[in-house]
Scaffold this active site. Structure first.
Site, PDB file in Angstrom:
ATOM      1  N   CYS A   1      28.033   8.232  -7.706  1.00  0.00           N
ATOM      2  CA  CYS A   1      28.341   9.851  -7.734  1.00  0.00           C
ATOM      3  C   CYS A   1      28.310  10.129  -6.258  1.00  0.00           C
ATOM      4  O   CYS A   1      27.605   9.659  -5.547  1.00  0.00           O
ATOM      5  CB  CYS A   1      26.981  10.472  -8.474  1.00  0.00           C
ATOM      6  SG  CYS A   1      25.977  11.712  -7.418  1.00  0.00           S
ATOM      7  N   GLU A   2      29.365  11.147  -6.118  1.00  0.00           N
ATOM      8  CA  GLU A   2      29.537  11.183  -4.669  1.00  0.00           C
ATOM      9  C   GLU A   2      28.639  12.436  -4.046  1.00  0.00           C
ATOM     10  O   GLU A   2      28.406  12.467  -2.846  1.00  0.00           O
ATOM     11  CB  GLU A   2      30.967  11.891  -4.443  1.00  0.00           C
ATOM     12  CG  GLU A   2      31.312  13.226  -4.922  1.00  0.00           C
ATOM     13  CD  GLU A   2      32.541  13.752  -4.854  1.00  0.00           C
ATOM     14  OE1 GLU A   2      33.483  12.865  -4.423  1.00  0.00           O
ATOM     15  OE2 GLU A   2      33.021  14.864  -4.979  1.00  0.00           O
ATOM     16  N   HIS A   3      27.668  12.804  -4.802  1.00  0.00           N
ATOM     17  CA  HIS A   3      26.747  13.832  -4.273  1.00  0.00           C
ATOM     18  C   HIS A   3      25.573  13.101  -3.660  1.00  0.00           C
ATOM     19  O   HIS A   3      24.857  13.489  -2.862  1.00  0.00           O
ATOM     20  CB  HIS A   3      26.202  14.941  -5.447  1.00  0.00           C
ATOM     21  CG  HIS A   3      27.557  15.708  -5.756  1.00  0.00           C
ATOM     22  ND1 HIS A   3      27.999  15.712  -7.167  1.00  0.00           N
ATOM     23  CD2 HIS A   3      28.643  16.381  -5.272  1.00  0.00           C
ATOM     24  CE1 HIS A   3      28.959  16.650  -7.503  1.00  0.00           C
ATOM     25  NE2 HIS A   3      29.099  17.006  -6.189  1.00  0.00           N
ATOM     26  N   HIS A   4      25.342  12.020  -4.454  1.00  0.00           N
ATOM     27  CA  HIS A   4      23.733  11.369  -4.369  1.00  0.00           C
ATOM     28  C   HIS A   4      24.037  10.038  -3.655  1.00  0.00           C
ATOM     29  O   HIS A   4      22.991   9.368  -3.580  1.00  0.00           O
ATOM     30  CB  HIS A   4      22.816  11.496  -5.429  1.00  0.00           C
ATOM     31  CG  HIS A   4      22.703  12.916  -5.717  1.00  0.00           C
ATOM     32  ND1 HIS A   4      23.201  13.578  -6.786  1.00  0.00           N
ATOM     33  CD2 HIS A   4      21.730  14.095  -5.332  1.00  0.00           C
ATOM     34  CE1 HIS A   4      22.646  14.835  -6.783  1.00  0.00           C
ATOM     35  NE2 HIS A   4      21.820  15.057  -5.926  1.00  0.00           N
TER      36      HIS A   4
ATOM     37  N   HIS B   1      23.992   9.624 -15.782  1.00  0.00           N
ATOM     38  CA  HIS B   1      24.124   9.835 -14.126  1.00  0.00           C
ATOM     39  C   HIS B   1      22.613   9.616 -13.980  1.00  0.00           C
ATOM     40  O   HIS B   1      21.705  10.059 -14.227  1.00  0.00           O
ATOM     41  CB  HIS B   1      24.529  11.121 -13.843  1.00  0.00           C
ATOM     42  CG  HIS B   1      25.815  11.355 -14.218  1.00  0.00           C
ATOM     43  ND1 HIS B   1      26.833  11.468 -13.073  1.00  0.00           N
ATOM     44  CD2 HIS B   1      26.719  11.571 -15.203  1.00  0.00           C
ATOM     45  CE1 HIS B   1      28.134  11.607 -13.585  1.00  0.00           C
ATOM     46  NE2 HIS B   1      27.916  11.819 -15.056  1.00  0.00           N
TER      47      HIS B   1
ATOM     48  N   GLN C   1      32.759  12.498 -12.440  1.00  0.00           N
ATOM     49  CA  GLN C   1      33.311  12.089 -13.431  1.00  0.00           C
ATOM     50  C   GLN C   1      34.508  12.696 -14.108  1.00  0.00           C
ATOM     51  O   GLN C   1      35.384  11.998 -14.445  1.00  0.00           O
ATOM     52  CB  GLN C   1      32.061  12.185 -14.726  1.00  0.00           C
ATOM     53  CG  GLN C   1      32.345  11.489 -15.875  1.00  0.00           C
ATOM     54  CD  GLN C   1      31.310  11.566 -17.125  1.00  0.00           C
ATOM     55  OE1 GLN C   1      30.261  11.732 -16.759  1.00  0.00           O
ATOM     56  NE2 GLN C   1      31.687  11.466 -18.171  1.00  0.00           N
TER      57      GLN C   1
ATOM     58  N   CYS D   1      21.642  10.022 -10.998  1.00  0.00           N
ATOM     59  CA  CYS D   1      21.089  11.216 -10.237  1.00  0.00           C
ATOM     60  C   CYS D   1      20.186  12.145 -11.156  1.00  0.00           C
ATOM     61  O   CYS D   1      19.350  12.944 -10.603  1.00  0.00           O
ATOM     62  CB  CYS D   1      21.945  11.918  -9.348  1.00  0.00           C
ATOM     63  SG  CYS D   1      23.257  12.555 -10.179  1.00  0.00           S
TER      64      CYS D   1
HETATM   65  N1  LIG Z   1      30.277  17.877 -12.165  1.00  0.00           N
HETATM   66  C1  LIG Z   1      29.705  16.800 -11.969  1.00  0.00           C
HETATM   67  N2  LIG Z   1      28.572  17.124 -11.160  1.00  0.00           N
HETATM   68  C2  LIG Z   1      27.578  15.698 -11.002  1.00  0.00           C
HETATM   69  C3  LIG Z   1      28.167  14.641 -11.107  1.00  0.00           C
HETATM   70  N3  LIG Z   1      27.458  13.729 -10.502  1.00  0.00           N
HETATM   71  C4  LIG Z   1      26.683  14.489 -10.201  1.00  0.00           C
HETATM   72  N4  LIG Z   1      26.523  15.640 -10.144  1.00  0.00           N
HETATM   73  C5  LIG Z   1      26.061  16.969 -10.018  1.00  0.00           C
HETATM   74  O1  LIG Z   1      26.091  17.432  -8.689  1.00  0.00           O
HETATM   75  C6  LIG Z   1      25.299  18.572  -8.640  1.00  0.00           C
HETATM   76  C7  LIG Z   1      24.880  18.824  -7.115  1.00  0.00           C
HETATM   77  O2  LIG Z   1      24.207  19.733  -6.817  1.00  0.00           O
HETATM   78  P1  LIG Z   1      23.151  20.213  -5.677  1.00  0.00           P
HETATM   79  O3  LIG Z   1      22.271  21.431  -6.130  1.00  0.00           O
HETATM   80  O4  LIG Z   1      24.167  20.467  -4.494  1.00  0.00           O
HETATM   81  O5  LIG Z   1      22.327  18.986  -5.594  1.00  0.00           O
HETATM   82  P2  LIG Z   1      20.997  18.849  -5.798  1.00  0.00           P
HETATM   83  O6  LIG Z   1      20.062  19.748  -5.165  1.00  0.00           O
HETATM   84  O7  LIG Z   1      20.516  17.322  -5.458  1.00  0.00           O
HETATM   85  O8  LIG Z   1      20.741  19.043  -7.402  1.00  0.00           O
HETATM   86  P3  LIG Z   1      19.988  18.443  -8.769  1.00  0.00           P
HETATM   87  O9  LIG Z   1      20.403  17.189  -8.913  1.00  0.00           O
HETATM   88  O10 LIG Z   1      19.950  19.572  -9.582  1.00  0.00           O
HETATM   89  O11 LIG Z   1      18.413  18.228  -7.932  1.00  0.00           O
HETATM   90  C8  LIG Z   1      24.054  18.201  -9.433  1.00  0.00           C
HETATM   91  O12 LIG Z   1      24.118  19.221 -10.153  1.00  0.00           O
HETATM   92  C9  LIG Z   1      24.364  16.955  -9.937  1.00  0.00           C
HETATM   93  O13 LIG Z   1      23.835  16.811 -11.295  1.00  0.00           O
HETATM   94  C10 LIG Z   1      29.564  14.397 -11.779  1.00  0.00           C
HETATM   95  O14 LIG Z   1      30.272  13.484 -12.147  1.00  0.00           O
HETATM   96  N5  LIG Z   1      30.174  15.649 -12.139  1.00  0.00           N
HETATM   97 ZN   LIG Z   2      24.506  12.811  -8.711  1.00  0.00          ZN
END
Ligand SMILES: Nc1nc2c(ncn2[C@@H]2O[C@H](COP(=O)(O)OP(=O)(O)OP(=O)(O)O)[C@@H](O)[C@H]2O)c(=O)[nH]1
Ligand SMILES: [Zn+2]
Length: 201
Positions: free
Chosen positions: A89-92, A158, A130, A160
């Site tokens: 996942c590109e966010h975490h 996921h 995804q 994360c």
């Molecule tokens: N749409 C989508 N979201 C994703 C995917 N993988 C991870 N995420 C989401 O990316 C979001 C990033 O949100 P942020 O609020 O910036 O990050 P965060 O504070 O770490 O969020 P939490 O996971 O809710 O603690 C989260 O809601 C994750 O669940 C994906 O493949 N698609």
């Molecule tokens: Zn993630």
């Protein structure tokens, strides 16, 4: 560099060295003693692991399909289902994993079945969401083979959302993307959905 996707054990030495330096620092910042025996080679191992998990950047997915594109007059659905998938996942920068189900209806050309799975692999081995992964696989097949339609469904968990954050162990995310006949014709889409949900082997 041809057939890069078959050279999983070969890494760019300089990139691995530089990455290892950064991972050593990360371990220190996280409170570890990087001189203890068990961790001596860890920065290099992690560097290689990350290089592997993102090897898709060095591959050309369309080229993969075109490398085994055959003229064939089969004009029915081809479904490759249950393709295991591991992505990041590109966010975490944490893994998400599950299955991809891919179908297309040839329009004069078919491709090697393994190439469908290789395209999934190529896009999955990058930092992804995804949704984008699903659409990229669809578009790549549509552009390379110009079939009557493409269907992609991905089901994934996921980490994360499992290991941190909301900590939901059992949630599964399903994404889907269609072109052509799969979009226009409900029966075609239904046939695909039935095939991927059946236990037929
Ligand atoms: N749409 C989508 N979201 C994703 C995917 N993988 C991870 N995420 C989401 O990316 C979001 C990033 O949100 P942020 O609020 O910036 O990050 P965060 O504070 O770490 O969020 P939490 O996971 O809710 O603690 C989260 O809601 C994750 O669940 C994906 O493949 N698609
Ligand atoms: Zn993630």
């Amino acid at each position: 560099m041809d057939k890069l996707y078959e050279r999983e054990d070969i890494y760019d030495v300089r990139t691995v060295e530089e990455l290892a330096g950064h991972y050593k620092r990360i371990l220190e910042l996280l409170g570890e003693d990087t001189s203890r025996e068990g961790l001596l080679k860890t920065p290099e191992r992690v560097a290689k692991a990350m290089a592997f998990l993102t090897k898709g950047y060095g591959e050309d997915p369309k080229e993969i399909l075109l490398s085994a594109k055959f003229r064939e007059d089969y004009r029915h659905m081809v479904v490759v289902k249950d393709i295991e998938l591991y992505s990041m996942c590109e966010h975490h920068m944490l893994p998400f994993y599950g299955k991809a189900h891919v179908a297309y209806i040839p329009n004069g050309y078919i491709t090697g079945l393994s190439k469908v799975a290789r395209v999934v692999e190529c896009f999955a081995r990058r930092f992804q969401v995804q949704e984008r992964l699903t659409v990229q696989i669809r578009d790549c097949i549509q552009e390379a083979l110009d079939p009557m339609g493409v269907a992609v469904v991905i089901e994934a968990a996921h980490t994360c959302m499992q290991m941190r954050g909301i900590q939901k162990q059992n949630s599964v995310t399903t994404t889907s993307a269609f072109t052509g006949a799969f979009l226009k014709n409900q029966n075609t889409r239904q046939e695909f959905l039935q095939i991927i949900s059946s236990n037929l082997r």
